[in-house]
Scaffold this motif. Structure first.
Motif, short mmCIF file in Angstrom:
data_model
loop_
_atom_site.label_atom_id
_atom_site.label_comp_id
_atom_site.label_asym_id
_atom_site.label_seq_id
_atom_site.Cartn_x
_atom_site.Cartn_y
_atom_site.Cartn_z
N UNK A 204 -14.16 4.65 -11.46
CA UNK A 204 -15.10 4.29 -12.54
C UNK A 204 -15.31 2.78 -12.64
N UNK A 205 -14.25 2.01 -12.57
CA UNK A 205 -14.39 0.55 -12.73
C UNK A 205 -15.26 -0.03 -11.62
N UNK A 206 -15.07 0.44 -10.39
CA UNK A 206 -15.90 -0.02 -9.26
C UNK A 206 -17.36 0.34 -9.53
N UNK A 207 -17.59 1.58 -9.95
CA UNK A 207 -18.95 2.04 -10.23
C UNK A 207 -19.60 1.16 -11.31
N UNK A 208 -18.88 0.93 -12.40
CA UNK A 208 -19.44 0.13 -13.50
C UNK A 208 -19.77 -1.29 -13.04
N UNK A 209 -18.94 -1.85 -12.18
CA UNK A 209 -19.20 -3.20 -11.65
C UNK A 209 -20.46 -3.20 -10.80
N UNK A 210 -20.61 -2.19 -9.96
CA UNK A 210 -21.80 -2.09 -9.10
C UNK A 210 -23.06 -1.86 -9.93
N UNK A 211 -22.94 -1.06 -10.98
CA UNK A 211 -24.08 -0.82 -11.88
C UNK A 211 -24.49 -2.13 -12.54
N UNK A 212 -23.50 -2.88 -13.02
CA UNK A 212 -23.78 -4.17 -13.66
C UNK A 212 -24.46 -5.12 -12.67
N UNK A 213 -23.94 -5.22 -11.46
CA UNK A 213 -24.52 -6.11 -10.45
C UNK A 213 -25.96 -5.72 -10.14
N UNK A 214 -26.21 -4.42 -10.03
CA UNK A 214 -27.56 -3.94 -9.73
C UNK A 214 -28.52 -4.34 -10.85
#
Length: 169
Positions: free
Chosen positions: A55-65
């Protein structure tokens, strides 16, 4: 950058993507789905990203996008978890008006049948109710306007988005 964008936030099943694309057509705007952006950047479905990287990786990638977005005259459908990132939400608010597509818990449960495969961010040990209760105040915090979607058809929600936008809310 003008603030001609419309950003849709809300729970899974609230109609952000479905209503967003139709509202974009009606408003003569482009359409952008941030979930598709994340999938494209990662080369995986949302659920696969969450399952394999966490989840943390996903949330970071979502934020970056989302922080990479630089668009005008666009309806932007966001992932339901976007509100976990203050930076992402501040960026979206700088791009346009944020409309929260509000759903009751019961309506959300009725609408989402594929909870285990649709890429919903739920923390380990949390129930759907926990996720709903956790996100509710975040959506309200970032919304410039709210549309109650319980009992609405897709067309009715789209009409409300268009009417709200035409009135310059």
């Amino acid at each position: 950058m003008n603030k001609s964008n419309i950003i849709l936030i809300g729970m899974p099943g609230s109609g952000k993507s479905t209503c967003g694309v139709l509202a974009a057509k009606a408003l003569l705007k482009n359409f952008y789905d941030t979930d598709l952006l994340v999938q494209g950047l990662e080369g995986k479905r949302l659920q696969d990203i969450i399952d394999t990287k966490g989840i943390e990786y996903f949330l970071k990638k979502e934020e970056q996008a989302i922080l990479s977005l630089n668009v005008d005259a666009t309806v932007i459908a966001t992932g339901g978890s976007v509100v976990y990132s203050r930076a992402a939400m501040e960026h979206l608010r700088s791009l346009g008006k944020v409309i929260y597509l509000n759903l009751s818990y019961d309506t959300m449960c009725h609408r989402i049948k594929n909870i285990t495969t649709r890429g919903v961010v739920m923390r380990c040990g949390h129930t759907l109710r926990d996720m709903y209760d956790e996100r509710l105040p975040l959506y309200s915090r970032y919304a410039d306007a709210v549309i109650d979607c319980d009992g609405n058809t897709v067309e009715q929600t789209v009409q409300k988005i268009v009417r709200m936008t035409d009135n310059g809310f």
